[in-house]
Design a protein around this motif. Structure first.
Motif, PDB file in Angstrom:
ATOM      1  N   UNK A 102       3.327  -5.376 -23.273  1.00  0.00           N
ATOM      2  CA  UNK A 102       3.080  -6.821 -22.667  1.00  0.00           C
ATOM      3  C   UNK A 102       4.054  -8.619 -24.113  1.00  0.00           C
ATOM      4  N   UNK A 103       5.140  -8.889 -23.153  1.00  0.00           N
ATOM      5  CA  UNK A 103       6.213 -10.072 -23.209  1.00  0.00           C
ATOM      6  C   UNK A 103       5.572 -11.305 -23.765  1.00  0.00           C
ATOM      7  N   UNK A 104       3.973 -11.117 -23.624  1.00  0.00           N
ATOM      8  CA  UNK A 104       3.967 -12.756 -24.044  1.00  0.00           C
ATOM      9  C   UNK A 104       3.304 -12.521 -25.474  1.00  0.00           C
ATOM     10  N   UNK A 105       3.070 -11.632 -26.418  1.00  0.00           N
ATOM     11  CA  UNK A 105       2.567 -10.777 -27.640  1.00  0.00           C
ATOM     12  C   UNK A 105       3.972 -10.845 -28.534  1.00  0.00           C
ATOM     13  N   UNK A 106       4.980 -10.598 -27.801  1.00  0.00           N
ATOM     14  CA  UNK A 106       7.183 -10.802 -28.355  1.00  0.00           C
ATOM     15  C   UNK A 106       6.969 -12.324 -28.432  1.00  0.00           C
ATOM     16  N   UNK A 107       6.349 -13.636 -27.641  1.00  0.00           N
ATOM     17  CA  UNK A 107       6.573 -14.445 -27.087  1.00  0.00           C
ATOM     18  C   UNK A 107       5.850 -15.363 -28.526  1.00  0.00           C
ATOM     19  N   UNK A 108       4.485 -14.944 -28.820  1.00  0.00           N
ATOM     20  CA  UNK A 108       3.921 -15.546 -29.361  1.00  0.00           C
ATOM     21  C   UNK A 108       4.418 -15.314 -31.005  1.00  0.00           C
ATOM     22  N   UNK A 109       5.306 -13.744 -30.997  1.00  0.00           N
ATOM     23  CA  UNK A 109       5.833 -14.252 -32.526  1.00  0.00           C
ATOM     24  C   UNK A 109       7.208 -14.443 -32.444  1.00  0.00           C
ATOM     25  N   UNK A 110       8.038 -14.799 -31.473  1.00  0.00           N
ATOM     26  CA  UNK A 110       9.762 -15.569 -31.710  1.00  0.00           C
ATOM     27  C   UNK A 110       9.224 -16.762 -31.604  1.00  0.00           C
ATOM     28  N   UNK A 111       8.015 -17.529 -31.150  1.00  0.00           N
ATOM     29  CA  UNK A 111       7.866 -18.707 -31.271  1.00  0.00           C
ATOM     30  C   UNK A 111       7.498 -19.002 -32.702  1.00  0.00           C
ATOM     31  N   UNK A 112       6.943 -18.171 -33.209  1.00  0.00           N
ATOM     32  CA  UNK A 112       6.780 -18.725 -34.248  1.00  0.00           C
ATOM     33  C   UNK A 112       7.421 -18.904 -35.945  1.00  0.00           C
ATOM     34  N   UNK A 113       8.047 -17.577 -35.244  1.00  0.00           N
ATOM     35  CA  UNK A 113       9.649 -17.118 -36.470  1.00  0.00           C
ATOM     36  C   UNK A 113      10.523 -18.568 -35.864  1.00  0.00           C
ATOM     37  N   UNK A 114      10.910 -18.538 -34.386  1.00  0.00           N
ATOM     38  CA  UNK A 114      12.263 -19.740 -34.442  1.00  0.00           C
ATOM     39  C   UNK A 114      11.913 -21.093 -34.726  1.00  0.00           C
TER      40      UNK A 114
END
Length: 364
Positions: A102-114
């Motif tokens: 589920x790409x949205x789970x990766x998107x949540x993490x990448x948003x926080x990390x960025x």
């Protein structure tokens, strides 16, 4: 160590309750009562291994690979739009053999990390729009647009909240956040008036009317939320007992997913549900406390963001199953069935442990 123990306690309770909630539907639909349990145990084992592996990783090295992780996130959000759609024509998962991503789970993490990376790097300049408003609009806007095409509105809501949180604790002026909220609200109104939110509006049908039997259509529309309320109400103070839920026997659709906490309340009652929520609250409090001890702003922002994601999802999930919010498909961390969510959450908790470990070493 206490933070790690809290995570493992929640994971253990979550696995027990996921099996209790899922075995009837697994038996009736798949002929195997243990189908969801076996898969979730595999996900949990991978996730715990990732958590301990990441916990010994120096989180500061993430600075170098932020563009790579952002690129992977955007690539996954684009690929999911290309693969065949699932139920109701939505694009949520990328099939990968026997499992789905589920790409949205990766998107949540990448948003926080960025934003943890950006705000720590430009901490003294976050009062300026160029270093706060512009990256906020760019990252959230592009991610939200791709999620909008899936469509995945609950993902947009969570990432919007995470963006606001990260920018706020990163030093952005409050008035810029207020202006951004007004602009976002205007965009939502325009989309609603032009028919761009048809799917979202359909999910709002019956919101707050689960116990009002007005028409046959409304009866069917509110079926899941209504049975969720039945489960919560029948649980009473002490619950019906572990494994004794009635609503999981094909009354409450997909009880192992977003509405699993309704089964938890039915079986463990108000007392059991409150205790679980207190453990979640303890996890969030402990995670934020550990993060604040970090020797650098990147560790503080990263740890607070990752821990807050869990708190946000728990609150939103409870509001959905009690009909305070529309049925938008928000999973309950460590409880809801799903490999992408569980593995990502455990890996993210490994990063919080890494922040804590580094802080403790520095303290010594």
């Amino acid at each position: 160590m206490p933070f790690c123990i809290i995570i493992l306690v929640l994971l253990t309770i979550g696995l027990i309750m996921m099996f209790s909630a899922s075995y009837p539907v697994a038996y009736y639909s798949l002929g195997n009562s243990y189908y969801y349990l076996v898969r979730q145990l595999i996900f949990a084992a991978i996730g715990v291994a990732c958590m301990f592996g990441v916990s010994i990783f120096n989180y500061n090295k993430l600075h170098r690979i932020v563009p790579l992780i952002m690129g992977i996130s955007y690539l996954a959000l684009i690929i999911v739009l290309i693969v065949p759609s699932g139920e109701a024509g939505v694009h949520r998962w990328i099939p990968l053999g026997p499992f789905n991503i589920q790409p949205s789970e990766i998107a949540k993490f990448s948003t926080i990390l960025f934003f943890a990376h950006w705000c720590s790097k430009h901490y003294d300049k976050m009062q300026l729009p160029k270093f706060s408003v512009l990256p906020g609009i760019t990252v959230f806007g592009t991610t939200a647009m791709l999620l909008f095409l899936e469509p995945h509105y609950s993902g947009i809501v969570i990432i919007a909240m995470l963006t606001v949180l990260m920018l706020y604790i990163g030093g952005m002026k409050t008035r810029y956040l207020a202006i951004g909220g007004i602009i976002l609200g205007a965009v939502v109104i325009v989309l609603a008036m032009t028919g761009g939110l048809t799917y979202a509006m359909s999910r709002m049908d019956g919101w707050g009317q689960s116990l009002e039997y007005t028409t046959e259509d409304m009866w069917q529309t509110t079926w899941q939320t209504r049975n969720s309320l039945y489960a919560i109400g029948s649980g009473g103070l002490w619950g019906l007992g572990l494994g004794q839920s009635r609503q999981k026997f094909l009354y409450l659709p997909e009880p192992q997913n977003d509405f699993i906490f309704a089964i938890v309340v039915e079986e463990l009652g108000l007392v059991g549900a409150v205790l679980i929520l207190l453990i979640f609250a303890l996890l969030v409090w402990r995670g934020i406390t550990l993060s604040l001890r970090s020797k650098d702003n990147f560790g503080k922002l990263l740890g607070i963001g990752l821990t807050s994601q869990i708190g946000l999802q728990v609150i939103l999930n409870i509001l959905v199953i009690t009909d305070w919010l529309p049925n938008t498909g928000i999973s309950l961390p460590f409880f809801s069935y799903g490999g992408s969510s569980l593995i990502m959450l455990l890996a993210q908790m490994g990063l919080v442990l890494s922040v804590s470990r580094t802080a403790n070493i520095e303290k010594q």
